[in-house]
Every structure is written in structure tokens, then in C-alpha cells.
Design a protein around this motif. Structure first.
Motif, short mmCIF file in Angstrom:
data_model
loop_
_atom_site.label_atom_id
_atom_site.label_comp_id
_atom_site.label_asym_id
_atom_site.label_seq_id
_atom_site.Cartn_x
_atom_site.Cartn_y
_atom_site.Cartn_z
N LEU B 267 -4.83 5.76 10.21
CA LEU B 267 -4.07 4.58 10.64
C LEU B 267 -2.76 4.53 9.85
CD1 LEU B 267 -7.09 2.10 10.68
CD2 LEU B 267 -6.21 3.51 12.55
N PRO B 268 -1.82 3.68 10.26
CA PRO B 268 -0.51 3.68 9.58
C PRO B 268 -0.61 3.54 8.06
CG PRO B 268 -0.39 2.37 11.58
CD PRO B 268 -1.81 2.80 11.44
N GLY B 271 -1.72 6.79 6.77
CA GLY B 271 -0.62 7.74 7.00
C GLY B 271 0.44 7.63 5.91
N ILE B 274 -0.75 9.54 2.86
CA ILE B 274 -0.59 10.97 3.12
C ILE B 274 0.87 11.38 2.94
CG2 ILE B 274 -0.56 12.69 4.97
CD1 ILE B 274 -3.09 11.67 6.00
N ASP B 275 1.77 10.60 3.52
CA ASP B 275 3.18 10.95 3.44
C ASP B 275 3.66 10.99 1.98
OD1 ASP B 275 3.48 11.32 6.11
OD2 ASP B 275 4.47 9.42 6.51
N GLU B 278 2.31 14.12 0.33
CA GLU B 278 3.05 15.31 0.76
C GLU B 278 4.43 15.35 0.13
OE1 GLU B 278 3.04 16.28 4.90
OE2 GLU B 278 0.87 16.30 4.99
N ILE B 283 8.10 18.14 -3.32
CA ILE B 283 9.07 18.16 -4.42
C ILE B 283 8.57 19.06 -5.53
CG2 ILE B 283 10.10 16.74 -6.24
CD1 ILE B 283 10.43 14.50 -4.27
N ASN B 569 13.42 -2.46 3.42
CA ASN B 569 13.12 -1.39 4.37
C ASN B 569 14.26 -0.37 4.42
OD1 ASN B 569 11.52 -0.18 6.39
ND2 ASN B 569 12.83 -1.08 7.98
N ASN B 570 15.49 -0.84 4.39
CA ASN B 570 16.63 0.08 4.40
C ASN B 570 16.75 0.84 3.08
OD1 ASN B 570 17.78 0.08 6.95
ND2 ASN B 570 18.63 -1.96 6.61
N ASP B 572 14.20 2.13 1.89
CA ASP B 572 13.02 2.99 2.02
C ASP B 572 11.85 2.52 1.18
OD1 ASP B 572 14.45 4.60 3.84
OD2 ASP B 572 15.39 5.68 2.19
N GLY B 579 4.18 -13.34 8.35
CA GLY B 579 4.87 -14.34 9.17
C GLY B 579 3.91 -15.34 9.79
#
Lengths: 644, 644
Positions: B267-268, B271, B274-275, B278, B283, B569-570, B572, B579
Motif C-alpha cells: 500500500l502507499p 511503498g 520501500i522507496d 531503495e 546512494i 510536499n514541495n 519532498d 482535514g
């Protein structure tokens, strides 16, 4: 009198039996000269075919695909006439127009046609074209048609006629050549001003390997010599930029017989490009509110029965693995897995839009003969995502997806692109299209509005939507003007229903989300194939497999070169040293051949300080700078791309 | 007199027939009390078995695996004795020691043993243990053994005896219980001081689903009560930290029947983990000189014939897909694909070491019954790499791999780990091991030297290497002391030969590289399973699915919350807004339950300025700071990890 309605909805009266050519003439002489065929009530007709009743009419010129198709179809007949001149008794299979030109499959018995013969055939075609012979349409009964081709001894045509319905068979004649053909065709051969026969290949009759192999001759024609010259120049350049050739030279990817056809192995230098593309997509998508998931490459049969891919799509899937009494399939698309994730997350309206992204690798079966480099493969790493949203959210989600495309076009310097917008046709609702008339109209209107407002060039094609919703195919042109279909963008009303996807809306009722399938960067395979040609292998530094190579002038500079290389590597810059015994001239030539964006030359002066002499690929020396400044320069190049 | 050689190579004389226990006594009384069994010339023996000739001797205590095995094996016999007391006529299958404790498979006819019965069996075992009954070994002929168990009516034991070779059959007796058994065992039951029977399950006789289902009773025992108490406390804590439970609560992953067993859908929120893993691996590996490749998930049969995985490993692979008259297999490992890339790159000595890395997803068939959450799965995303190097480069490459492990241990706070170093045995060269005696000794010496010099705790196990070279299994302990085998690290002399890998050495001759298989982070599945337990779901901010949640106190703060969330978010940073209409107290509780590292609370004061009130998960308020400072704080936490 009958009423002819033109595309701008203007209407004109004409006598019954007027031809499209006459209508064109009535508008302007110039138009009449440029027009090739006409669309009469959604069917493409010969220009000189009489129109018997009120009709919608669209005149087709060279810039319309359907105009080109008529042109090339007529050219195939012209080639056939020339072939029959040189090879009496030749038999004809089929001779259709294709994406670029036309071909004809022929059976010359024991005579062989080779590329050396193409010149004389081309010359004969030019002769025949100059004769301005008209293409004449004639209705014929099945019996008469069979009789004609039996007498001629053409078993291919008789086989084809055998499968046709009596009363719907037509022949076309130009000069000395008669063919079984639905048309449409040009008024006469004089339209064909420039001719090039391209190559000769083998092709099984009706694509069936158990049947006879025929000779397929490819050609292309144009209404002006200049268009042909440009096309041949583009072909020449495309050959130099062939992604298979450059891919091999730059060591980007390879294929291996033990792994299998159509399954590229990405070598380290190709892997680096992939990694950069994924980095770009990840950053872009994260900032656009996507979340990333991971799903297995296989699933059970039951999932693909639910999705409907089985049995309808079975031919394009790899065969199943039989396990524990059930069947597992390699995934040919990621959507069903993502729908399952949607189900598990069980979102409410507050959680929508839900944008699930994954670089999922899919496997599709393509016939061996259809595989082509990276362009037609069996493993596809897709820049995939599925957006689940409410009807109210659809327009803004679709607009955001479009913006993503436009952003990528800018990043990759893609100046020419067209979105082909395929819509439904109300008469096929419930047959070709899922029966939700309101939703079709609503979403198509929204899509059209977004396309118009975003000033995106698009072509709307009626009655070519997917079963489950309107779709957009994105066509782009590479730097040398070759066309690629890279990505699709589809709206889906059907799959959410099949999978029972729902959300609780503001009124506390269950509702079905709309799903948008989108993949702006297509697959790594096809997109990198495109980029190789687009850049001719000269990738910009942010994307290049190696960003810089360090070139010590002689052995005594090796140590300094190592220090610099290590510094760059620790700054996450892709670099390596040419540690060979070669002279610096040879080292530079080798680096240029590998199209490495920057060469850092280390001699006595540089070894003493902290500087490097920088040479840019294809541009020569750009000066001496500190290693830090060079690093900043590269970082800035990357920053510009990623923060666009 | 005979000569006994101890592990430190000291030698002592004893009368012929001396027992290991007597040897222990001769060293120290305390040692004799602690010793459980002995290794005599590479075979584990009972302590009281007479030694007839010169021998190497290693005394085994609780801290040796082989000591524990003897202990738990004897405990299984003790349980059997207690079972026979309560269930006369009970029949016995097998009763081996396992990783943690022991079990016995029994057939109680129509009597049912349930968890409620375990207490009384435990009590009986304690009684019997206190009787200090000796475990007595006896050689017996096949005929006599068969007769005994036939008379007893135990068809399971007779079936087992039927398959044994006459002259090699032994019985063990303690108290009133006699068992067919090879041993070794403790001297007497008195060693067993703490006993816990854990659970009851069904198990097919000999693992064969077509045969009778027996009752399997699991238990564990210890030489001290405190060890049992600690173990049970750890089990209790492990239950709370069960990765399946936390995985569900934190929405990290799920399974779906239509996808298939053992195939996690990430699920997100999973994920995201995992990201990050990785990203860390990429790196780390890039800076360590690895290059990244991508290979398909399938290959043709011929490749796995070359590698030898077919037929030897076929049972662990998914069944083939039949295509175009050939067979395609899902890859169960990445090495053959990487070898093909090596071949395509055709490196010279200047290009070595070549380090090919890939997060390749492999598929392995495990029986449904053996699947367990993320710990036993069928799809494995491996942190894989293959290092191809010369013999001269081997030691430094191996050392670098080790350093990678140690670095990861630090990053993840893994304080306890052991490397299990499996070596060859010269007597099995050409049989169990590829016949390259020199290379075995050379590489094993190098590995040993690196392990010693790096101060890494390791256990050397003779005669357990892989066919193709020595290997290291990495065992780590989670924060609560549960053991996991996460990764292996293998040296390979054989595959490079099978695939014909070579390089041109400095003398311009072809040479064969050594290959190191390594996967320090194991698979995403198992490693994240481990991390969930290790952190109890409280992932550090750099790794957490969401790094921060923005909590507006009331609706009027929503706009400011959106601005802040968009800014993060911008930058990262993984973040989202609660909400909902909930009160702030509920919002905080929900965020705590989701174990989100930072909560950013936006009230009137914060909405007016550029600040946020920061609350840390599990720690409470940590003060008010600007959004930029908060961003920097998170970036710094990540920087520390990635630049370690």
C-alpha cells in the motif's frame, strides 16, 4: 437538388449526383487541386463518386490521414500495374496503405524481385503516373468477380472474393490494371508526383506461417518531389540515429537468446538513464500528490476474469503458470492490482482523488516477427498511475495530467505533438461502448474543454474510444521529424464497476469513482528508444549515462584524477576515469564517441591546484574551473529540470 | 592411554574409554556442570559415551547451537515420556529440536490433546526432570528394533526403522520411555530446569498431505528459570510487535486472494518505506562504486540449465510458461541475468571489479502452509548485487561488502549480530563442493582474516559451505532480542565457469573472475518485516511512511494547514493534513496511533505567523518553530543517515 453540409456547418445546394470534386471546384480552384478524397457521411469516398442525397461532406487533403491513405492506396495499385508490366502472370495478395507509404504482397512464381529491380519499377510507375489514368470504380457481382480472377489465374484474389458478400464487391481499374478493391482512390494517377520504392521482404499469405511466403514490396509516394526529398533525408538521419545501433555503441542495452526475444537487458549505462527518468517521474508525481505502491508481477486467473482481460485480451498475455491447481498470469497491465489496493484502502470522499503510481513492469506477448528493438518488446516498464476521483474532481484531475504531459514535453524539448482524442458514438452505446450515455458526454465535454483551454493541438476521432471510456493517444515527433506514439491517457467508467470500487460520498452514500489511466512517459523501453533518436545519443548531462569523464593527460596525473573522480562520485555525479595508457588525444576521441557530456582534463597545472580543464561534448573547451564549480554547474543543470 | 586434543590445540592423555564428561571434570568442576554434549571428531556425542581412541574434542555448552540442540532433543524425549503417562498407547512420529525449542508429532488415536492439556503435561515433565533419569544409549539390531516397536504397536517408528541400515540403529531410554534415536542427548533429565509447552498444531505424517494428520506439540526448555522468563517476555513483546498486525494497522501492505498467497501488495504507506530503503541502498552503493542494471523477470529454460538451477532448484521455482515451443521461467534469482550482462560488457582487467546492482524482484515457490506474513513470501524484492573481481581484488571487495553491512547495522540500530561463516571440508571436494582446493583455502583465509580484523562476531561452521564457495549468513537480533536471518553473502567460483565469464588479464590472457553474491538489506519483504518488529512500528522520521501530519485545530485553520502542507510536499517531505471535523485531541490521538513521527498543530497563533507547534510521536510537544526550521530539521535527520 440535394443539400451538402460542410464541416463548418455551412450548407450548399447541388444537383443530385454531384461529385465531391465538383463541390471542391465550386469552392475554389486551388482547393480542387489539393483535394485527394472526401468523407461523405463518415465514409471515405472517391472524389468523383456521385452523391445521390443530402450528405455531410469533408474534403480530404494531404494533411489529413485519410487523404494520405487514399493517396498511398492508389499508389499501391500503380505499383501493381508496373509490376504486371514486368512480370506478366504475377499474382496479387493484398496491397494496403500503411503508416508511411504502402506495400503490395505478390507471388511472382519462380521469378525473384530484389532491391536491384526497384529502380526500373519506380521508373515505370512514374511513366504510368504521367498518363493521368483515372481510377474507375465498378460494382460487380460475386460470380463475375470470381470468374474474372479465376480466368486471370489469381488464387489469392479468388480466395478473398470467396469471403465477401455478394452485392458489396467493387473493382477498380486504372490504365491496364484491374484490382478487387473497396477504395477509395484518387481521381487519377497524375496526383502521384514523387515515388520511391523502399525495400523488399518476405511475408506469409494472410500472416499464416503454414501458407505460402509472398514477396512484399514497400514504397512511398508524395504529391510533391520536395516532400519525398525531405522524407528520404529524414530516413537517412533516422538510420544514423537508429536506437538499436546507438544503443549498442553506447552500451545501453542488449538482448540475449537465453533470456528471450523482446526482453531487453539494461546494461549499467542504460540503467543510469532509467534511474534518472524514474527520479524525474517520482519527484514530479510526488509533488503532484501521487503516492507510490508496489505490486507483484503475477496474479491469479480470477483477477483477470474480473477485469475482463481474460478471455478478451488472452492473446496478448503470456501463457499461464499452473500452480496448486490454479493458474497464475504475468501481468500485462497494472490496473487490476491497483484496483485491489483501492479496495484495501477503502477510501471515503475525503481520501479522493487517490493517485496510485507505480513503475510496474508488465509483460505482453507480441509475435516474434513483430518485435523491434526497444519499440516493440515483451517486457514493459511503465510510468503508470491510476487516479480514482469523483465526477466533480474529474476535470481538474484531467487538466493536471495534461499539465504533466506539457511539462515533460518542455523538459525533453518535444516541440511537435498532437493528442488524438477518441470519443464514443451514441449509436454504439451498449455495443462497442459501456452504456452510460450521460457519463460519456460529460467526460468528453470536460476533456475537450481542457484540451481547448490548454491550447493543446488535438485531433478528435469519433467512434474510436475504448470500450470503457474516451481516450487520448499522444503522438510526438522527434527532433528529425519522425512520429512516435508514446503514451495513452484513458478515462475508465467500467473497471471500477467490475471491481466493485466505491467510496462513501458526502451524503453518506456509496458512489463509484472514475478511474484515469495515465502514463505520460510511456514505457522505459519505448521512451528511451525515442530519446536515443531524438537526441541522437547526445543526452543532456542530467540524463546522460555518464555525466563526466576524468582524463589524466599522463600516468603521473592518475592520482589527482582519482581524487577528483572520488569527489564527484561522493557528490552523486556519474563519472569515471579513463585509466588507459592512451594519449590524451585518443582519450578525448573515445569520450566523444561515447557522447559523454563533459570531459575533465587533468594535466600538470590542474594536478597542482584544485581545478579541471573542462571540455564539452561536441563543443570543445569551455574553460578551467574548480571541481566545486563544476559540481555546482551540473547540479544546477539537474535542478532546473527537476524543479521545472 | 589415548590423546584428547582440545579446540585450543592443547593435548591431554586419558585412559581408553574416557567420557567427555570426565574430560570436562578434569578441567574444572564448573565446566562439568555447564557442559551438555561434546563434539568428538566433528560428530556430536553424548557426554557419557566412551572415547576409544585418540580424538579431537569440543565440549558443548548452552551458548553453542549444538549444545542447545542436544538439550531440546532430550526435552522432546522428556515430553514424550510425560505424554505416554497420560495417553497410554500413544504413537510417536518424529520429535526433533528446532530453532527455538522442540516438538513431537504424536498420534493419540481418538483422544484429543488441546492447549488446555499442556499445563498438566508440563507439570509431569517437571516431575520427571527432577528424577535425574539418565539418557541411556543402546545399539540394537534392525530385527530387534522392529520387533520392539511392532509389539508396542507404533507403526510410525517401524516405518522409520524399515528405512534404516542394520548396524546403525540405536535406542535411547530415560525413565520409562524408550525411543528410536540417533542422539546425542544430555546425561540426564536433571539438566532441564525450566519447561514451557507452547502450542498444539496439526502436521501430516512425513509432511505428506495424503497421509495421516498427527498432533504436533511445541515446547521449549532452558537450563535456568530466568532464561525461560526472559524468553516468554520476549514472545509476549513480539506478539505486540507482530509485523502482520502492525502492517495492517499502519496500512503498510495487504494480501489478496485474487492476486495469490505470499504475494504482498504494498500500500502507499509501505511503498514509501520501500522507496526510502531503495534510496539509501542506491546512494550507498553508488558511492561504493556499484552500477545499476535492470533485467526482466523471466528467462528461457536454457539459461537455467546453464546455471544448473534446472533441474536442481526446480521445486523452488514457479512452473514454466510454454511459449512458441519453449519454456519461460520466472526468475528465482538475479545472478544468471547479471552474468549475461557481464558477458555483454566483455570487460578487461581494467574494468574489474564490476559491481552490478539491481533491486530485482524474484519469485520462489514456497508451499502454502509455509507462507508467513512478510517473512515467508513468494515474491522477493532483493537488495541484490554481484561483484565480479580478480583473485587479487577479492579480499578488499569482501572487506568493502562487510563494511556495508556494518554501516547498515549502525543506521538501523542493530546492536547484536553474528555472521555464520560456512566453509568447505576437504574430504568433500569434488562431491559436495566444486573441486578447486586452492581457491577454497585462499578465499576462506581471506574471509576469515577480514572478519577477524573487522572485529565482527562470527561463528565458523565447517562443511556447510555452498557447492560453489564459502558463504556467510547474517543473523541479527531485533530490539526485543528475536533472531532473524536477513541476508547472505556468498563467494562463487562455479557460476562464472558455467557461464563462461572471463576477462583479459594484464598478461593478455583470459582469466575467470570470482563472483560475490551479496544482499545486505536482504529482501524488502523480510527486512521491512524485521524493521516493523524492531521499531514496533515507530519508524524513524527518515524512514516513516508519513514524516509529518498537519493538524488544524479548527476549520478556520484549514487554509493555513494547506499552505504548510504544500510547502512541505514541495520540499519532498512526506506529509498530509487531517482535514476531518474531529477535535484536535482526537486528531492527535489518531496520529499517535498511526505512529507518525511529527504532528504540526496549527491554531490561531500559528495561522497568523509562519510557525507550527510541533509534537513528537511518543514524546509530546517539542516547541514552536518556523516551517523552514522544521523542514531543515527533517532534512538533517535524513542527511545524517544517508551520509553516514
Amino acid at each position: 437538388m440535394i443539400t451538402i453540409t460542410l464541416p463548418d456547418n455551412s450548407q450548399k445546394q447541388f444537383p443530385e449526383g454531384v461529385t465531391s470534386y465538383q463541390v471542391a471546384e465550386s469552392i475554389s480552384k486551388r482547393l480542387a487541386e489539393a483535394v485527394l478524397a472526401a468523407k461523405v457521411n463518415d465514409e471515405v469516398w472517391d472524389l468523383n463518386r456521385p452523391i445521390a442525397a443530402d450528405a455531410k461532406l469533408k474534403l480530404l487533403k494531404w494533411d489529413e490521414d485519410e487523404g494520405k491513405m487514399a493517396f498511398w492506396h492508389s499508389s499501391a495499385h500503380l505499383m501493381a500495374e508496373a509490376l504486371e508490366f514486368f512480370y506478366p502472370g504475377i499474382k496479387f495478395g493484398i496491397g494496403p496503405p500503411v503508416e508511411n507509404g504502402f506495400y503490395y504482397d505478390v507471388d511472382t512464381g519462380d521469378r525473384v524481385i530484389s532491391t536491384e529491380d526497384l529502380g526500373k519499377i519506380e521508373e515505370k510507375m512514374k511513366d504510368l503516373a504521367r498518363q493521368n489514368n483515372g481510377y474507375v470504380r465498378k460494382d460487380i457481382s460475386k460470380k463475375d468477380a470470381l470468374e474474372y480472377f479465376q480466368k486471370k489465374g489469381d488464387e489469392y484474389k479468388t480466395e478473398l472474393i470467396g469471403e465477401l458478400e455478394d452485392g458489396k464487391i467493387t473493382l477498380y481499374t486504372q490504365g491496364n490494371f484491374i484490382d478487387l478493391c473497396r477504395g477509395p482512390h484518387l481521381p487519377n494517377t497524375g496526383f502521384i508526383k514523387a515515388i520511391k520504392l523502399l525495400n523488399v521482404a518476405g511475408a506469409y499469405w494472410r500472416g499464416d506461417e503454414s501458407r505460402k511466403q509472398l514477396t512484399r514490396i514497400y514504397g512511398i509516394t508524395f504529391p510533391q518531389q520536395k516532400l519525398l526529398d525531405d522524407y528520404l533525408k529524414m530516413l537517412e538521419e533516422a538510420k544514423k540515429r537508429d536506437h538499436r545501433k546507438i544503443g549498442r555503441e553506447l552500451k545501453l542495452f542488449t538482448f540475449d537468446d537465453d533470456v528471450g526475444s523482446g526482453l531487453p537487458l539494461w546494461l549499467p549505462r542504460g540503467g543510469a538513464i532509467i534511474d534518472q527518468l524514474e527520479k524525474l517521474a517520482r519527484i514530479t508525481e510526488t509533488r503532484a500528490g501521487y503516492v507510490r505502491v508496489r505490486t507483484p508481477h503475477i496474479a491469479k486467473e480470477s483477477m483477470y476474469r474480473t477485469s475482463g482481460h481474460l478471455p478478451y485480451y488472452a492473446d496478448s498475455m503470456f501463457p499461464p503458470m499452473e500452480l496448486e491447481g490454479g493458474k497464475y498470469y504475468l501481468k500485462a497491465m497494472n490496473c487490476p492490482h491497483h484496483h485491489k489496493i483501492y479496495l484495501s484502502l477503502n477510501p471515503s470522499y475525503r481520501d479522493l482523488p487517490l493517485r496510485l503510481a507505480e513503475y510496474g513492469t508488465c509483460y505482453r506477448y507480441e509475435k516474434s516477427g513483430e518485435l523491434f528493438g526497444l519499440m516493440r518488446v515483451r517486457s514493459l516498464q511503465m510510468n503508470d498511475a491510476h487516479i480514482y476521483c469523483t465526477r466533480q474532481q474529474f476535470a481538474s484531475e484531467f487538466r493536471a495530467v495534461n499539465d504533466l504531459y506539457l511539462n515533460y514535453f518542455k523538459i525533453f524539448g518535444i516541440d511537435k505533438y498532437v493528442m488524438r482524442f477518441s470519443t464514443h458514438h451514441p449509436s454504439n452505446l451498449g455495443k462497442k461502448y459501456v452504456d452510460m450515455p450521460e457519463l460519456w458526454i460529460e467526460t468528453e465535454n470536460m476533456v475537450r474543454k481542457v484540451l481547448v483551454e490548454s491550447n493543446i493541438p488535438f485531433k478528435e476521432v469519433s467512434d474510436e474510444a475504448a470500450f470503457y471510456g474516451p481516450k487520448i493517444d499522444v503522438q510526438v515527433w522527434s527532433a528529425i521529424g519522425k512520429e512516435f506514439t508514446l503514451a495513452t491517457n484513458q478515462v475508465d467508467f467500467a473497471q471500477p464497476v467490475r471491481f466493485g470500487l466505491s467510496y462513501i460520498n458526502k451524503n453518506n452514500q456509496a458512489d463509484t469513482p472514475i478511474c484515469i489511466h495515465r502514463a505520460p512517459l510511456g514505457t522505459h523501453e519505448r521512451f528511451i528508444g525515442f530519446l536515443i533518436e531524438h537526441y541522437a545519443g547526445n543526452f543532456p548531462a542530467w540524463l546522460a549515462p555518464d555525466q563526466a569523464i576524468v582524463l589524466p593527460i599522463s600516468e603521473k596525473h592518475n592520482e589527482r584524477a582519482s581524487t577528483i573522480s572520488a569527489f564527484l562520485n561522493n557528490s552523486d555525479i556519474r563519472t569515471f576515469i579513463d585509466g588507459s595508457d592512451n594519449k590524451i588525444g585518443k582519450k578525448i576521441r573515445d569520450a566523444e564517441l561515447m557522447k559523454i557530456p563533459y570531459m575533465l582534463i587533468i594535466g600538470d597545472k590542474e594536478a597542482a591546484g584544485n581545478s579541471v580543464a573542462v571540455r564539452k561534448h561536441g563543443a570543445g573547451d569551455i574553460g578551467i574551473m574548480s571541481v566545486e564549480d563544476f559540481t555546482d554547474k551540473l547540479k544546477e543543470e539537474e535542478r532546473i529540470v527537476f524543479n521545472r
